[in-house]
Design a protein around this motif. Structure first.
Motif, PDB file in Angstrom:
ATOM      1  N   TYR A 126       0.797  -1.218   0.000  1.00 11.55           N
ATOM      2  CA  TYR A 126       0.000   0.000   0.000  1.00 11.55           C
ATOM      3  C   TYR A 126       0.840   1.283   0.000  1.00 11.55           C
ATOM      4  O   TYR A 126       0.431   2.283  -0.587  1.00 11.55           O
ATOM      5  CB  TYR A 126      -0.914   0.032   1.234  1.00 11.55           C
ATOM      6  CG  TYR A 126      -2.042  -0.961   1.195  1.00 11.55           C
ATOM      7  CD1 TYR A 126      -3.258  -0.654   0.580  1.00 11.55           C
ATOM      8  CD2 TYR A 126      -1.911  -2.220   1.761  1.00 11.55           C
ATOM      9  CE1 TYR A 126      -4.303  -1.565   0.542  1.00 11.55           C
ATOM     10  CE2 TYR A 126      -2.944  -3.140   1.736  1.00 11.55           C
ATOM     11  CZ  TYR A 126      -4.140  -2.802   1.128  1.00 11.55           C
ATOM     12  OH  TYR A 126      -5.173  -3.713   1.088  1.00 11.55           O
TER      13      TYR A 126
ATOM     14  N   TYR B  90      -5.431  -8.902 -10.228  1.00 12.25           N
ATOM     15  CA  TYR B  90      -5.912  -7.585 -10.667  1.00 12.25           C
ATOM     16  C   TYR B  90      -6.614  -7.679 -12.020  1.00 12.25           C
ATOM     17  O   TYR B  90      -7.585  -6.961 -12.280  1.00 12.25           O
ATOM     18  CB  TYR B  90      -4.732  -6.611 -10.756  1.00 12.25           C
ATOM     19  CG  TYR B  90      -4.197  -6.174  -9.406  1.00 12.25           C
ATOM     20  CD1 TYR B  90      -5.068  -5.770  -8.392  1.00 12.25           C
ATOM     21  CD2 TYR B  90      -2.831  -6.139  -9.153  1.00 12.25           C
ATOM     22  CE1 TYR B  90      -4.582  -5.371  -7.160  1.00 12.25           C
ATOM     23  CE2 TYR B  90      -2.335  -5.751  -7.927  1.00 12.25           C
ATOM     24  CZ  TYR B  90      -3.213  -5.363  -6.923  1.00 12.25           C
ATOM     25  OH  TYR B  90      -2.729  -4.975  -5.703  1.00 12.25           O
TER      26      TYR B  90
ATOM     27  N   THR C 104      -9.670  -6.158  -5.939  1.00  9.12           N
ATOM     28  CA  THR C 104      -9.109  -4.968  -5.312  1.00  9.12           C
ATOM     29  C   THR C 104      -7.804  -5.325  -4.611  1.00  9.12           C
ATOM     30  O   THR C 104      -7.465  -6.511  -4.459  1.00  9.12           O
ATOM     31  CB  THR C 104     -10.096  -4.377  -4.295  1.00  9.12           C
ATOM     32  OG1 THR C 104     -10.304  -5.340  -3.234  1.00  9.12           O
ATOM     33  CG2 THR C 104     -11.428  -4.067  -4.951  1.00  9.12           C
ATOM     34  N   THR C 105      -7.101  -4.307  -4.150  1.00  8.50           N
ATOM     35  CA  THR C 105      -5.843  -4.551  -3.446  1.00  8.50           C
ATOM     36  C   THR C 105      -6.079  -5.373  -2.190  1.00  8.50           C
ATOM     37  O   THR C 105      -5.303  -6.297  -1.882  1.00  8.50           O
ATOM     38  CB  THR C 105      -5.168  -3.214  -3.082  1.00  8.50           C
ATOM     39  OG1 THR C 105      -4.943  -2.454  -4.272  1.00  8.50           O
ATOM     40  CG2 THR C 105      -3.830  -3.454  -2.379  1.00  8.50           C
ATOM     41  N   TRP C 106      -7.133  -5.056  -1.445  1.00  4.15           N
ATOM     42  CA  TRP C 106      -7.419  -5.804  -0.230  1.00  4.15           C
ATOM     43  C   TRP C 106      -7.754  -7.255  -0.553  1.00  4.15           C
ATOM     44  O   TRP C 106      -7.332  -8.169   0.165  1.00  4.15           O
ATOM     45  CB  TRP C 106      -8.574  -5.160   0.524  1.00  4.15           C
ATOM     46  CG  TRP C 106      -9.122  -6.024   1.620  1.00  4.15           C
ATOM     47  CD1 TRP C 106     -10.388  -6.517   1.736  1.00  4.15           C
ATOM     48  CD2 TRP C 106      -8.404  -6.532   2.749  1.00  4.15           C
ATOM     49  NE1 TRP C 106     -10.516  -7.288   2.847  1.00  4.15           N
ATOM     50  CE2 TRP C 106      -9.316  -7.316   3.501  1.00  4.15           C
ATOM     51  CE3 TRP C 106      -7.102  -6.416   3.204  1.00  4.15           C
ATOM     52  CZ2 TRP C 106      -8.954  -7.970   4.668  1.00  4.15           C
ATOM     53  CZ3 TRP C 106      -6.733  -7.057   4.371  1.00  4.15           C
ATOM     54  CH2 TRP C 106      -7.644  -7.822   5.097  1.00  4.15           C
ATOM     55  N   GLN C 107      -8.497  -7.514  -1.610  1.00  5.74           N
ATOM     56  CA  GLN C 107      -8.819  -8.886  -1.981  1.00  5.74           C
ATOM     57  C   GLN C 107      -7.568  -9.663  -2.399  1.00  5.74           C
ATOM     58  O   GLN C 107      -7.426 -10.845  -2.081  1.00  5.74           O
ATOM     59  CB  GLN C 107      -9.837  -8.885  -3.124  1.00  5.74           C
ATOM     60  CG  GLN C 107     -11.232  -8.442  -2.697  1.00  5.74           C
ATOM     61  CD  GLN C 107     -12.170  -8.282  -3.876  1.00  5.74           C
ATOM     62  OE1 GLN C 107     -11.742  -7.928  -4.981  1.00  5.74           O
ATOM     63  NE2 GLN C 107     -13.457  -8.536  -3.652  1.00  5.74           N
TER      64      GLN C 107
END
Length: 307
Positions: free
Chosen positions: A103, A181, A186-189
């Motif tokens: 992140y 991606y 998403t980044t969290w997933q």
């Protein structure tokens, strides 16, 4: 390639093989120095202290008489301090490592944070003890308690956990992220479903390394005021009259195995040295048990990974 060039190439290859062989011998020699040193110390502790280990030794409080002394308060204190350390250091350390890798923006501020984390891993443990004495004991008013000790050791191993987490995450192939991606994750997933599960074995290894270091630390624990002689246990939740609270044990005075060993080795009687050897043997077994559990869990986690 003529015969002369071929012979020169063979000579060069043979020279490199000799160097590789000598380097291998040097590496084995260096490894054996550490292994044999550990085995000799471990065997010495076993020879001196194994006969002292029995149920009474594990379930008795320290005493001025060596024959009656035990490590009940010490091993209970070490266990409770390690619980606090794990609950404080593991979530923060793992979350910090994930944030810095997945992140955090790549700028000068992130670079400064990364450099400081790496440098903190090499700070002497006594510095953490002095920091905790001023911060946890006096400023926050936590006193000379299990909570203060656990938070102190959590600060000590936090850089180790963060660095281990980042290295484990970096070992995940970039194609895993790109594939997730590309499917619209998403980044969290991606972090939740791929990065953390695939890197969990390496993260666990770093956690156990940090915990193994923390369980043997003495300097920061002495600095914050751990007791060298204690003949009672922290209050159990809802026990006693009046009943203790759920978390009253966090604020109880304590001792740990290394401090108990230090107390015994500082006494002139040979019987106390035997007690210290027995306590050291048990402390090593506790550390080896932690590492064995980590190896087993790492094997199970890696076995379940399907790239």
């Amino acid at each position: 390639m003529n015969q002369q060039e071929l012979q020169a190439l063979r000579t060069l290859i043979a020279a490199h093989k000799r160097k590789d062989f000598l380097f291998g011998i040097l590496g084995i020699f260096a490894l054996m120095i550490g292994v044999l040193t550990f085995l000799s110390l471990f065997a010495n502790m076993a020879i001196e202290g194994l006969g002292r280990i029995d149920a009474d030794f594990l379930t008795s409080f320290p005493s001025r008489r060596a024959a009656n002394a035990g490590i009940l308060s010490a091993w209970v204190g070490s266990t409770l301090v390690m619980l606090v350390t794990a609950f404080a250091a593991v979530p923060i350390g793992v979350a910090s490592g994930i944030y810095l890798e997945e992140y955090a923006p790549k700028n000068w501020m992130t670079d400064i944070i990364e450099i400081n984390i790496s440098n903190l891993a090499g700070v002497p443990s006594i510095i953490y003890g002095l920091l905790a004495l001023g911060l946890f004991v006096y400023t926050f008013g936590l006193g000379q308690s299990i909570l203060s000790a656990g938070l102190t050791l959590a600060l000590l191993i936090l850089p180790v956990v963060i660095v281990a987490t980042r290295e484990a995450i970096r070992s995940i192939p970039q194609i895993i992220r790109e594939g997730a991606y590309a499917c619209g994750a998403t980044t969290w997933q991606v972090v939740r479903d791929h990065i953390v599960p695939y890197s969990s074995a390496g993260i666990l290894t770093g956690i156990i390394i940090g915990m193994a270091r923390a369980i043997g630390e003495t300097a920061p624990i002495i600095t914050i005021g751990a007791l060298t002689f204690i003949a009672f246990l922290p209050p159990a939740p809802f026990a006693g009259d009046p009943p203790a609270g759920m978390f009253d044990w966090l604020f109880a005075p304590f001792t740990v195995m290394p401090i108990q060993m230090f107390n015994w080795t500082s006494r002139p009687e040979a019987a106390f040295a035997t007690n210290a050897a027995a306590a050291g043997f048990i402390l090593v077994l506790m550390t080896l048990a932690m590492n064995g559990l980590a190896i087993w869990l790492r094997y199970r986690l890696r076995k379940n990974i399907n790239w």
